[in-house]
Design a protein around this motif. Structure first.
Motif, mmCIF file in Angstrom:
data_model
loop_
_atom_site.group_PDB
_atom_site.id
_atom_site.type_symbol
_atom_site.label_atom_id
_atom_site.label_comp_id
_atom_site.label_asym_id
_atom_site.label_seq_id
_atom_site.Cartn_x
_atom_site.Cartn_y
_atom_site.Cartn_z
ATOM 1 N N THR A 82 39.854 57.732 21.338
ATOM 2 C CA THR A 82 40.657 58.930 21.419
ATOM 3 C C THR A 82 41.754 58.862 20.371
ATOM 4 O O THR A 82 42.396 57.828 20.201
ATOM 5 N N ILE A 83 41.970 59.952 19.680
ATOM 6 C CA ILE A 83 43.014 60.010 18.667
ATOM 7 C C ILE A 83 44.112 60.927 19.185
ATOM 8 O O ILE A 83 43.862 62.065 19.564
ATOM 9 N N VAL A 85 54.359 52.912 24.874
ATOM 10 C CA VAL A 85 53.323 52.117 25.531
ATOM 11 C C VAL A 85 53.405 52.365 27.032
ATOM 12 O O VAL A 85 54.460 52.230 27.643
ATOM 13 N N TYR A 86 52.265 52.716 27.608
ATOM 14 C CA TYR A 86 52.202 52.967 29.045
ATOM 15 C C TYR A 86 51.765 51.715 29.803
ATOM 16 O O TYR A 86 52.289 51.419 30.862
ATOM 17 N N THR A 87 50.807 50.991 29.285
ATOM 18 C CA THR A 87 50.299 49.776 29.916
ATOM 19 C C THR A 87 50.022 48.741 28.832
ATOM 20 O O THR A 87 49.424 49.071 27.811
ATOM 21 N N ASN A 141 35.268 39.387 36.470
ATOM 22 C CA ASN A 141 35.018 40.476 35.525
ATOM 23 C C ASN A 141 36.327 41.199 35.179
ATOM 24 O O ASN A 141 36.386 42.423 35.158
ATOM 25 N N ASP A 142 37.380 40.405 34.927
ATOM 26 C CA ASP A 142 38.701 40.952 34.627
ATOM 27 C C ASP A 142 38.719 41.615 33.257
ATOM 28 O O ASP A 142 38.021 41.199 32.335
ATOM 29 N N ARG A 143 39.576 42.635 33.153
ATOM 30 C CA ARG A 143 39.763 43.344 31.883
ATOM 31 C C ARG A 143 41.248 43.457 31.587
ATOM 32 O O ARG A 143 42.063 43.569 32.494
ATOM 33 N N LEU A 144 41.569 43.440 30.319
ATOM 34 C CA LEU A 144 42.934 43.670 29.867
ATOM 35 C C LEU A 144 42.994 45.070 29.267
ATOM 36 O O LEU A 144 42.062 45.508 28.599
ATOM 37 N N LEU A 145 44.103 45.743 29.477
ATOM 38 C CA LEU A 145 44.225 47.140 29.069
ATOM 39 C C LEU A 145 45.481 47.332 28.253
ATOM 40 O O LEU A 145 46.554 46.838 28.607
ATOM 41 N N PHE A 146 45.340 48.040 27.156
ATOM 42 C CA PHE A 146 46.483 48.483 26.367
ATOM 43 C C PHE A 146 46.349 49.987 26.220
ATOM 44 O O PHE A 146 45.372 50.485 25.669
ATOM 45 N N LEU A 147 47.327 50.702 26.736
ATOM 46 C CA LEU A 147 47.284 52.162 26.723
ATOM 47 C C LEU A 147 48.603 52.684 26.188
ATOM 48 O O LEU A 147 49.671 52.340 26.703
ATOM 49 N N SER A 148 48.514 53.466 25.139
ATOM 50 C CA SER A 148 49.710 54.083 24.576
ATOM 51 C C SER A 148 49.338 55.491 24.136
ATOM 52 O O SER A 148 48.202 55.916 24.290
ATOM 53 N N GLU A 149 50.313 56.162 23.580
ATOM 54 C CA GLU A 149 50.035 57.525 23.117
ATOM 55 C C GLU A 149 49.172 57.536 21.852
ATOM 56 O O GLU A 149 48.568 58.544 21.528
ATOM 57 N N ARG A 150 49.101 56.392 21.169
ATOM 58 C CA ARG A 150 48.323 56.318 19.935
ATOM 59 C C ARG A 150 46.970 55.650 20.086
ATOM 60 O O ARG A 150 46.049 55.944 19.350
ATOM 61 N N ASP A 203 43.757 40.318 12.930
ATOM 62 C CA ASP A 203 42.493 40.750 12.335
ATOM 63 C C ASP A 203 41.477 41.134 13.413
ATOM 64 O O ASP A 203 40.742 42.100 13.262
ATOM 65 N N LYS A 204 41.452 40.378 14.497
ATOM 66 C CA LYS A 204 40.490 40.645 15.579
ATOM 67 C C LYS A 204 40.925 41.805 16.481
ATOM 68 O O LYS A 204 40.087 42.493 17.047
ATOM 69 N N LEU A 205 42.233 42.006 16.638
ATOM 70 C CA LEU A 205 42.762 43.068 17.503
ATOM 71 C C LEU A 205 43.787 43.905 16.735
ATOM 72 O O LEU A 205 44.985 43.869 17.015
ATOM 73 N N PRO A 206 43.336 44.700 15.776
ATOM 74 C CA PRO A 206 44.298 45.454 14.949
ATOM 75 C C PRO A 206 45.089 46.508 15.728
ATOM 76 O O PRO A 206 46.162 46.914 15.288
ATOM 77 N N GLU A 207 44.595 46.921 16.890
ATOM 78 C CA GLU A 207 45.301 47.923 17.686
ATOM 79 C C GLU A 207 46.612 47.383 18.230
ATOM 80 O O GLU A 207 47.514 48.138 18.572
ATOM 81 N N LEU A 208 46.733 46.068 18.325
ATOM 82 C CA LEU A 208 47.903 45.454 18.956
ATOM 83 C C LEU A 208 48.899 44.858 17.958
ATOM 84 O O LEU A 208 49.819 44.152 18.371
ATOM 85 N N ILE A 209 48.732 45.128 16.691
ATOM 86 C CA ILE A 209 49.604 44.526 15.671
ATOM 87 C C ILE A 209 51.066 44.841 15.956
ATOM 88 O O ILE A 209 51.920 43.958 15.949
ATOM 89 N N ASN A 210 51.379 46.110 16.203
ATOM 90 C CA ASN A 210 52.774 46.495 16.440
ATOM 91 C C ASN A 210 53.332 45.851 17.709
ATOM 92 O O ASN A 210 54.497 45.461 17.753
ATOM 93 N N GLN A 211 52.528 45.743 18.733
ATOM 94 C CA GLN A 211 53.002 45.156 19.986
ATOM 95 C C GLN A 211 53.229 43.655 19.840
ATOM 96 O O GLN A 211 54.168 43.117 20.406
ATOM 97 N N PHE A 212 52.363 42.976 19.091
ATOM 98 C CA PHE A 212 52.558 41.547 18.887
ATOM 99 C C PHE A 212 53.809 41.285 18.048
ATOM 100 O O PHE A 212 54.452 40.252 18.193
ATOM 101 N N LYS A 213 54.157 42.206 17.161
ATOM 102 C CA LYS A 213 55.400 42.061 16.394
ATOM 103 C C LYS A 213 56.608 42.181 17.310
ATOM 104 O O LYS A 213 57.589 41.467 17.163
#
Length: 157
Positions: A35-36, A46-48, A77-86, A119-129
């Motif tokens: 989703t864009i 960031v929501y979650t 069968n655990d999952r991790l979730l990252f949900l934001s507006e972007r 490199d493996k999780l580019p969606e989380l670059i800003n959050q890891f910073k």
């Protein structure tokens, strides 16, 4: 006359076939596209963020036993979730643990570990910073990898 009717029939079948194949392609790739979200905010809301909480839990243990953690996550069968507006990211905890273990094993310092994870999780670059806990995660994870155990051995030479 017969050739023009045959040409019209061929054209109609071609159009039908083309429209059906396009609609099938849309259905096939619809689930694979993310989703864009379009907005003008420069700051990501960031929501979650299960990744940050999971990293903090791993750091708090001071020693990660990857084998037992992976088995436990695989059974549940655990999952991790990252949900934001972007962005929207959902990944199996097993996959994330394997990524951390592989990154810690292949890296020689925290900077290369950060680069591997980014490199493996580019969606989380800003959050890891913002979280800035990857260095601690690397130190704890490195202890329980193959190369980390070899580095911990005393030098005989």
């Amino acid at each position: 006359m017969k050739s023009s009717i045959r040409t019209i029939k061929t054209a109609i079948f071609s159009i039908l076939f083309l429209s059906l194949s396009i609609s099938n392609a849309q259905i096939i790739y619809e689930d694979q596209l993310e989703t864009i979200y379009l907005n003008k905010n420069a700051e990501e809301v960031v929501y979650t963020n299960s990744f940050s909480n999971f990293n903090n839990d791993l750091i708090a243990t001071n020693e990660i036993n990857f084998k037992s953690q992976i088995q436990k996550a695989n059974q549940n069968n655990d999952r991790l979730l990252f949900l934001s507006e972007r962005s929207n990211l959902q990944i199996l905890t097993v996959t994330y643990l394997k990524t951390i273990r592989r990154g810690a094993n292949q890296s020689n310092n925290p900077e290369s570990f950060k680069a591997f994870i980014n490199d493996k999780l580019p969606e989380l670059i800003n959050q890891f910073k913002k979280d800035n806990n990857l260095e601690e995660l690397y130190i704890i994870s490195r202890k329980n990898t193959f190369n980390g155990k070899i580095d911990a051995l005393p030098s005989v030479l």
